[in-house]
Design a protein around this motif. Structure first.
Motif, PDB file in Angstrom:
ATOM      1  N   GLU A  21     -49.574 -55.553 128.895  1.00  0.00           N
ATOM      2  CA  GLU A  21     -49.865 -53.866 128.728  1.00  0.00           C
ATOM      3  C   GLU A  21     -50.421 -53.888 127.277  1.00  0.00           C
ATOM      4  N   LYS A  22     -49.938 -54.499 126.181  1.00  0.00           N
ATOM      5  CA  LYS A  22     -50.169 -54.403 124.941  1.00  0.00           C
ATOM      6  C   LYS A  22     -51.769 -54.574 124.585  1.00  0.00           C
ATOM      7  N   ILE A  23     -51.934 -55.956 125.404  1.00  0.00           N
ATOM      8  CA  ILE A  23     -53.443 -56.336 125.285  1.00  0.00           C
ATOM      9  C   ILE A  23     -54.324 -55.335 125.861  1.00  0.00           C
ATOM     10  N   ALA A  81     -57.870 -63.512 127.284  1.00  0.00           N
ATOM     11  CA  ALA A  81     -59.205 -63.860 128.080  1.00  0.00           C
ATOM     12  C   ALA A  81     -59.565 -63.245 129.394  1.00  0.00           C
ATOM     13  N   GLU A  82     -58.259 -63.013 130.091  1.00  0.00           N
ATOM     14  CA  GLU A  82     -58.505 -62.279 131.173  1.00  0.00           C
ATOM     15  C   GLU A  82     -58.621 -60.559 131.032  1.00  0.00           C
ATOM     16  N   ILE A  83     -58.108 -60.293 130.029  1.00  0.00           N
ATOM     17  CA  ILE A  83     -58.227 -58.616 129.986  1.00  0.00           C
ATOM     18  C   ILE A  83     -59.407 -58.220 128.907  1.00  0.00           C
ATOM     19  N   ILE A  84     -59.614 -59.042 127.813  1.00  0.00           N
ATOM     20  CA  ILE A  84     -60.635 -58.733 126.738  1.00  0.00           C
ATOM     21  C   ILE A  84     -61.604 -59.727 126.491  1.00  0.00           C
ATOM     22  N   LYS A 114     -65.738 -65.532 120.635  1.00  0.00           N
ATOM     23  CA  LYS A 114     -65.342 -64.765 121.493  1.00  0.00           C
ATOM     24  C   LYS A 114     -63.972 -64.911 122.298  1.00  0.00           C
ATOM     25  N   VAL A 115     -63.357 -63.819 122.673  1.00  0.00           N
ATOM     26  CA  VAL A 115     -61.990 -64.075 123.470  1.00  0.00           C
ATOM     27  C   VAL A 115     -61.890 -65.190 124.630  1.00  0.00           C
ATOM     28  N   LYS A 116     -62.945 -65.013 125.219  1.00  0.00           N
ATOM     29  CA  LYS A 116     -62.955 -65.733 126.648  1.00  0.00           C
ATOM     30  C   LYS A 116     -63.120 -67.308 126.328  1.00  0.00           C
ATOM     31  N   ALA A 134     -63.629 -52.904 120.576  1.00  0.00           N
ATOM     32  CA  ALA A 134     -64.374 -53.148 121.911  1.00  0.00           C
ATOM     33  C   ALA A 134     -65.820 -53.290 121.682  1.00  0.00           C
ATOM     34  N   PRO A 135     -66.397 -54.173 122.467  1.00  0.00           N
ATOM     35  CA  PRO A 135     -67.910 -54.514 122.030  1.00  0.00           C
ATOM     36  C   PRO A 135     -68.619 -53.055 122.133  1.00  0.00           C
ATOM     37  N   THR A 136     -69.706 -52.895 121.414  1.00  0.00           N
ATOM     38  CA  THR A 136     -70.630 -51.743 121.627  1.00  0.00           C
ATOM     39  C   THR A 136     -71.367 -51.818 123.091  1.00  0.00           C
TER      40      THR A 136
END
Length: 281
Positions: free
Chosen positions: A147-149, A176-179, A201-203, A227-229
Motif C-alpha cells: 500500500e505504501k509503495i 519492482a512489481e509496482i513502480i 531503475k527500480v526494476k 513518477a517518470p514523466t
C-alpha cells in the motif's frame, strides 16, 4: 555556561568527525544528557572528552516518564542535551514526545543542525531535491508495504525511506512489481568506510542486490525519484500559453507546482516544457 534549555543535539551517523563544534560544546557543558542508549552514547562522549556528566536513558518506551526529570533540571538552571544513537533526534529516532511535552510547558527548546541520514542520502542521490517527502521506515507487513509503495505510482516528488538490511531484498522485489520505471538510489553505510550509492531503475534493483551479498549489508536509505514523466502526455495549448506568461515574472518551479495542482498535469512534465520555452525565448 549554557543557557537553561533543552538542546536537540545531532550525533554522527558513522564518521565521528562529522560532529559539529557546537554539538561538542553543548555536550561538554550540559548538566544532563538524555540518550537513547547510554551505553552506546558513552563511546561518543568518551571520544570527544565528555566525562562525568549525569546521563539518563530516553527512548521510545520511557520518553513521557523522562519529561519531568528534564523539565526539573532546566527549571533549576541546568541545560539538557537530547541525543539519539546516531543522527538527529526525532527523525525516525526518539525525542518527539519529550520535545512536544516540553514545548507545551514553555520549556525552551534549542535545535542544533547536524548529521541526518535522510538529508545526506538526498545530497548524493542525484534525484530532484526541490521538493521531497521523508517517510521514515517502510512497513514490515506485506499488505502495508504494498500500500505504501503504491502511493508512489503517481508521486511528483522524491521520497526518502529507511530500510533494514534483512528486508531490503524483499522491498526491492515489491517495488519492482509496482513502480518498475521509477529511478532509485540505494544509499548504504553513509559516511562509513563502505559507503555506497547504487543508482538505477527500480526494476533493475532485485537482480542487482542478488548478485553480491555485500550489497545488502549495512544501514540503508532508499531515495525514490518522482513518477517518470510521460513525454507524450498531451498538454493543452492554453496551459502552455499560461505557463509561458507566468514564467516571465515568477520562478519556474513555483509556476509549475501551482499549475500542476490546478490542472493535474505532472509537474515534471510542465517543468520540461517551461525549460524549453525559456531556451526558445
Amino acid at each position: 555556561m549554557l543557557e537553561s534549555a533543552l538542546y536537540i543535539v545531532p550525533t554522527p551517523i558513522g564518521n565521528m568527525q562529522d560532529i559539529t563544534l557546537r554539538a561538542i560544546e553543548v555536550l561538554k557543558n550540559a548538566t544532563l544528557i538524555a540518550a537513547e542508549d547510554t551505553r552506546h552514547s558513552k563511546l561518543l562522549l568518551d571520544h570527544i572528552g565528555v566525562k562525568g556528566t549525569r546521563m539518563i536513558s530516553c527512548h521510545d518506551h520511557n520518553e513521557e516518564q523522562r519529561v519531568e526529570i528534564i523539565k526539573n533540571e532546566i527549571e533549576k538552571g541546568g541545560a539538557v542535551a537530547l541525543i539519539s544513537d546516531a543522527g538527529t533526534p526525532l527523525i525516525s529516532d526518539p525525542g518527539y514526545r519529550v520535545v512536544s511535552l516540553c514545548a507545551k510547558q514553555n520549556v525552551k527548546v534549542v535545535p542544533l543542525p547536524g548529521p541526518c541520514a535522510a538529508i545526506t542520502a538526498l545530497e548524493m542521490a542525484g534525484l530532484p531535491t526541490d521538493s521531497f517527502l521523508f517517510a521514515g521506515f517502510l512497513p514490515v507487513k506485506d499488505k502495508e508495504l504494498r500500500e505504501k509503495i503504491s502511493t508512489l505510482t503517481a508521486n511528483s516528488v522524491t521520497t526518502v525511506f529507511y530500510e533494514a538490511p534483512r528486508r531490503v531484498k524483499n522491498t526491492a522485489k515489491v517495488m519492482a512489481e509496482i513502480i518498475p520505471e521509477h529511478d532509485i538510489c540505494v544509499c548504504r553505510e553513509l559516511t562509513k568506510a563502505f559507503e555506497s550509492a547504487y543508482r538505477m531503475k527500480v526494476k533493475e534493483l532485485p537482480a542487482f542486490l542478488e548478485e553480491d551479498e555485500n550489497r545488502t549489508r549495512g544501514e540503508f536509505v532508499l531515495v525514490v525519484g518522482p513518477a517518470p514523466t510521460k513525454e507524450s502526455e498531451e498538454v493543452d495549448e492554453k496551459v502552455v500559453v499560461a505557463l509561458k506568461k507566468l514564467i516571465e515574472t515568477s520562478p519556474v518551479k513555483v509556476v509549475c507546482s501551482s499549475l500542476s495542482d490546478i490542472t493535474g498535469i505532472n509537474r515534471n512534465r510542465l517543468y520540461d516544457i517551461a525549460l524549453k520555452l525559456k531556451s526558445n525565448s
